[in-house]
Design a protein around this motif. Sequence first.
Motif, mmCIF file in Angstrom:
data_model
loop_
_atom_site.group_PDB
_atom_site.id
_atom_site.type_symbol
_atom_site.label_atom_id
_atom_site.label_comp_id
_atom_site.label_asym_id
_atom_site.label_seq_id
_atom_site.Cartn_x
_atom_site.Cartn_y
_atom_site.Cartn_z
ATOM 1 N N UNK A 87 0.819 -1.210 0.000
ATOM 2 C CA UNK A 87 0.000 0.000 0.000
ATOM 3 C C UNK A 87 0.855 1.264 0.000
ATOM 4 N N UNK A 88 1.976 1.239 0.724
ATOM 5 C CA UNK A 88 2.871 2.389 0.726
ATOM 6 C C UNK A 88 3.380 2.683 -0.690
ATOM 7 N N UNK A 89 3.757 1.619 -1.388
ATOM 8 C CA UNK A 89 4.262 1.791 -2.754
ATOM 9 C C UNK A 89 3.169 2.349 -3.673
ATOM 10 N N UNK A 98 9.691 4.376 5.715
ATOM 11 C CA UNK A 98 8.598 4.633 6.654
ATOM 12 C C UNK A 98 8.480 3.513 7.683
ATOM 13 N N UNK A 99 8.444 3.888 8.945
ATOM 14 C CA UNK A 99 8.128 2.940 10.011
ATOM 15 C C UNK A 99 6.611 2.886 10.169
ATOM 16 N N UNK A 100 6.005 1.695 10.116
ATOM 17 C CA UNK A 100 4.557 1.613 10.304
ATOM 18 C C UNK A 100 4.114 2.207 11.643
ATOM 19 N N UNK A 101 4.923 2.001 12.657
ATOM 20 C CA UNK A 101 4.603 2.492 14.002
ATOM 21 C C UNK A 101 4.361 4.005 13.975
ATOM 22 N N UNK A 102 3.209 4.395 14.464
ATOM 23 C CA UNK A 102 2.810 5.815 14.557
ATOM 24 C C UNK A 102 2.589 6.486 13.204
ATOM 25 N N UNK A 105 -1.890 6.873 9.766
ATOM 26 C CA UNK A 105 -2.696 7.843 9.018
ATOM 27 C C UNK A 105 -2.282 7.936 7.549
ATOM 28 N N UNK A 106 -1.157 7.301 7.193
ATOM 29 C CA UNK A 106 -0.684 7.385 5.816
ATOM 30 C C UNK A 106 -1.570 6.626 4.833
ATOM 31 N N UNK A 107 -2.440 5.760 5.330
ATOM 32 C CA UNK A 107 -3.307 4.990 4.446
ATOM 33 C C UNK A 107 -4.628 4.678 5.137
ATOM 34 N N UNK A 108 -5.634 4.372 4.341
ATOM 35 C CA UNK A 108 -6.944 4.001 4.866
ATOM 36 C C UNK A 108 -6.836 2.679 5.624
ATOM 37 N N UNK A 113 -3.718 -2.639 9.952
ATOM 38 C CA UNK A 113 -2.540 -3.391 9.508
ATOM 39 C C UNK A 113 -1.430 -3.333 10.552
ATOM 40 N N UNK A 114 -1.246 -2.150 11.155
ATOM 41 C CA UNK A 114 -0.200 -1.992 12.170
ATOM 42 C C UNK A 114 -0.493 -2.881 13.375
#
Length: 452
Positions: A87-89, A98-102, A105-108, A113-114
Amino acid sequence: MTNKHTLLVILLCCIAYYLFAYTTQRTDFFKVFTYYTLLFIGFILIYRYSHLNFRSIIFAGLLFRLMLLFAIPNLSDDFYRFLWDGNMFLEGTNPYLVLPQNNGELMTNGEALIKGMGSMNASHYTCYPPLNQFAFTIPALFYENGIITSTVILRITLVLSDVVTLFFSLKILDILKLDRRKILLYFINPFIIIELSGNLHYEGMMIAFLAASLYYFLKTRYYLSSMLLAGAISIKLIPLIFLPIFYKKLGIQKFLIYGSIIILINLIFFLPFLNQSLIDNFMSSLTLYFQRFEFNASLYYVIREIGYWTKGYNMIHTIGKISPFLILLLLTLFSFFRNNKDKKVLIVSMLWVISCYYFLSSVVHPWYIAIPLFLSVFTSIKFPLFWSYLVVLSYSAYTHKNYEENMWLVGMEYLFVLGCLSIDLFSNKKLTSTKMKRTKNIESLSNSSTDS
């Protein structure tokens, strides 16, 4: 075993796969072990005693995989990280930065997922190579339709990977003049079905590339082989360990070209992500893997205990720095002091190198055993097959919230694995001795007839 009995065993296996996939959690080790054992018994009955034709058994292997089609993986949460990276890509964000932690908000539905991947995974940068990142985008495209849809798409790609592995493995067996049924030790093995198709580990896709690369290598189509091996390495880095083993077969000039193609292709794959921070983050994740994480190890745990007795503390940082040199030494021995020009010897060398690597590693997740199991299909070595069953004992660690390993069960796992390995060594030594005697007898008879 009659065909009716075989069909009954297949039906019972389908039921067991359903119960395993849809009603079992990894925290319930008793159920995991029980269903896994029943599935292995069914696997042995089908492989050893079935009179069904080869195609029917292959169809059964596909049926077993389809039984898991709509299941959310229950033994691993890695697939949440795969979907996050994909999803990040797709969002135009470099997953290596990007660290998923915190950063939910970068994705719906990013928080879901985190939470799914767990705090340990979410607090580290991704360490999956670029072609793997591209593969993650396929299920990520369907993430807005729900997690089940994404996992179904992901699972289909891995089932297709197993079909590719089957296709090229049959060709390799034909080249080596071995029984084609040997591929069933891989294709209908519950370990492969559960860990790769079920728990969605990309070792399945990596092995598909490796199988194709090995086939074209044996056919002396080295350029195509190198490109496919580059693909395998860009899914998982571990096949890079096999490269020196090809040296004797290729010779210095072809070997340099072969290696250069692999390096060039992987550099091209990395270009979309290239950034100074990428190198730092990627290497930091790899360093953490070698110098911090511990799970289901064998010789490493023995060395660690010795460290506790002599130093009074965990020597993982020291061991993590020394073990790569030991692996490099073993790799040198297997690459330059064995007759790897012989096709069968070359594959055996690959098997011993990857096995030694895992015996020295501090982390041996169950799905790692897929590579030794795959390579063992083309040899007379059997211990990876036993290991593919015994590795289920490592899941006893998940009965505790803090993932505490039961060292008695880990010890039992490796006691039997090393016992089987010893039998393999003794049997191969005996077989080699017998072949040498036969060769000498033939030579002596030939000399006698010449004298006459």
